[in-house]
Scaffold this active site. Structure first.
Site, PDB file in Angstrom:
ATOM      1  N   CYS A   1       0.735  -1.051  -0.052  1.00 55.33           N
ATOM      2  CA  CYS A   1      -0.064  -0.123   0.066  1.00 55.33           C
ATOM      3  C   CYS A   1       1.107   1.205   0.108  1.00 55.33           C
ATOM      4  O   CYS A   1       1.460   1.574   1.149  1.00 55.33           O
ATOM      5  CB  CYS A   1      -0.972   0.072   1.136  1.00 55.33           C
ATOM      6  SG  CYS A   1      -2.132   1.394   1.112  1.00 55.33           S
TER       7      CYS A   1
ATOM      8  N   CYS B   1      -8.746   5.715  -6.603  1.00 57.00           N
ATOM      9  CA  CYS B   1      -7.819   6.453  -5.447  1.00 57.00           C
ATOM     10  C   CYS B   1      -7.646   7.711  -5.464  1.00 57.00           C
ATOM     11  O   CYS B   1      -7.251   8.585  -6.568  1.00 57.00           O
ATOM     12  CB  CYS B   1      -6.388   5.860  -5.542  1.00 57.00           C
ATOM     13  SG  CYS B   1      -5.654   6.348  -3.971  1.00 57.00           S
TER      14      CYS B   1
END
Length: 427
Positions: A158, A352
């Site tokens: 991540c 995102c």
């Protein structure tokens, strides 16, 4: 009546609770097991520089869940026993289930880099308490500014929050008129800036390199962090063939490194349930092959890396991708209860919004794992504003106990889009 247990009360667990209740109806029992309160993880980087207080991004979920006739047990599970259809709690109690949804998130494997993590010498923004501890350390740093090292260690999956935090810190220091006293280095296991564990998204490499360059943030890619000491990060930079090209010692007065992820202890070493890393094995319908009444969504799911890289990088599970997994689980649970075969498959699309303090970086990847039908990346002030707006939207909806305020619902409401992702992808 079916007895459904959801293990985890984070983004994936809460999304699962809301959507499963909506799809299967109120005649079935749903229990969520997880440690409260709920923490809005995307806001953690803001907490770590004092732009938010910890309590501002927390929600007591017991009442919103109760409004939907969902039981909440505020505790940690110690072990899953899928052969017995039971979940063991930390106090020794065992709860029976007909169907189990694993949405535990990861275990943060700081031990893989000696000296890293909040119990070592580097900070983390992976949890609410970690972000608060980072803020305490950052306040001390502001009294004695010096070099900063921010990044993601080998095995991390991540990368967005690491980029976010580096640029948020840069913005904060400029506002405090301290930036000229703080050399900054971004360290990442990615083979290039903007890889993101996804093989890049559009022109993410060029956009993010330009952004780092404009902010005078140096970067080291293909980086393997060997250890963290009280005032320095020790790094091996590998070449494209995996050999050590250079060894560097990076002094710091403040450091934040995202760790490698692993499976949580509750599912560790359960044969047939997880892979060697502790991540839950699933089929095309989000079910575990060995225990088909066990489903999984979110970061706890086993997904192979998008591609081989000199330093190991994992594939991220973004919010929209998680929502897609949860939608598939809800529909397949409904079919399983009715005695029908599963049909729903997650679409695994990704969107995102990453804040940079004064502007932001956005990407769309449909699907998330290449090859893709749609790939786009953008930088602009609007991204920062959109993320701030989404935070307010999400927390307001959660506190009022309204429908789960995921990315899909937010984008559809904010921009008037009829549908961002298919409800299901059937055979």
């Amino acid at each position: 009546m079916a007895n459904i247990i959801i293990l985890g009360a984070g983004l994936a667990g809460m999304s699962a609770a809301y959507e499963i209740r909506e799809v299967v109806g109120r005649e079935h029992a749903i229990t969520v097991i997880g440690e409260g309160p709920f923490n809005f993880t995307p806001s953690n980087p803001w907490v770590a520089v004092g732009w938010r207080e910890q309590d501002q991004i927390r929600v007591d979920v017991a009442k919103p869940l109760a409004q939907r006739a969902i039981r909440f047990i505020d505790t940690k599970a110690s072990k899953v026993h899928p052969a017995d259809n039971q979940v063991e709690l930390g106090d020794g109690r065992r709860l029976d289930y007909d169907y189990l949804v694993l949405a535990t998130g990861p275990r943060l494997a700081f031990e893989r880099v000696p000296g890293s993590g909040p119990d070592g010498y580097s900070q983390s923004i992976c949890t609410g308490p970690h972000a608060h501890q980072a803020w305490l350390a950052y306040q001390e740093f502001l009294q004695h500014p010096g070099p900063i090292v921010i990044g993601a260690a080998q095995g991390a999956s991540c990368f967005g929050p690491a980029y976010e935090f580096a640029m948020i810190v840069d913005t904060d220091l400029r506002r405090r008129k301290l930036r000229d006293r703080v050399p900054m280095t971004y360290v990442t296991s990615e083979p290039y800036v903007g890889h993101m564990g996804l093989g890049g998204i559009g022109d993410s490499k060029g956009l993010l390199e330009s952004e780092l360059r404009q902010r005078h943030i140096k970067w080291i890619t293909n980086a393997r962090v060997t250890s963290v000491e009280s005032d320095k990060v020790n790094v091996e930079q590998l070449d494209d063939h995996g050999g050590v090209r250079e060894t560097q010692v990076l002094p710091f007065a403040f450091s934040m490194l995202l760790p490698s992820f692993a499976g949580v202890d509750a599912v560790k070493d359960v044969e047939g349930l997880v892979n060697p890393g502790g991540f839950v094995l699933i089929d095309a319908f989000q079910r575990n092959p060995a225990y088909p009444n066990v489903y999984a969504a979110g970061v706890c799911v086993a997904i192979p890396p998008v591609e081989a890289t000199p330093v190991p990088t994992g594939a991220p599970k973004t919010g929209l991708m998680i929502e897609s997994m949860v939608t598939a689980i809800a529909h397949n649970l409904r079919d399983a209860i009715a005695g029908r075969p599963p049909q729903a498959r997650a679409t695994w699309n990704a969107m995102c919004l990453a804040d940079m303090g004064d502007r932001g970086f956005a990407f769309i990847a449909l699907p998330q794992i290449p090859p893709r039908n749609v790939t786009k990346s953008m930088i602009g002030k609007w991204v920062h504003l959109a993320k701030v707006a989404y935070e307010k939207y999400f927390l307001r909806k959660m506190r009022k106990g309204q429908a789960y305020p995921g990315y899909e619902k937010y984008i559809m409401e904010a921009f008037g889009i009829d549908r961002l992702k298919p409800e299901v992808k059937a055979d």
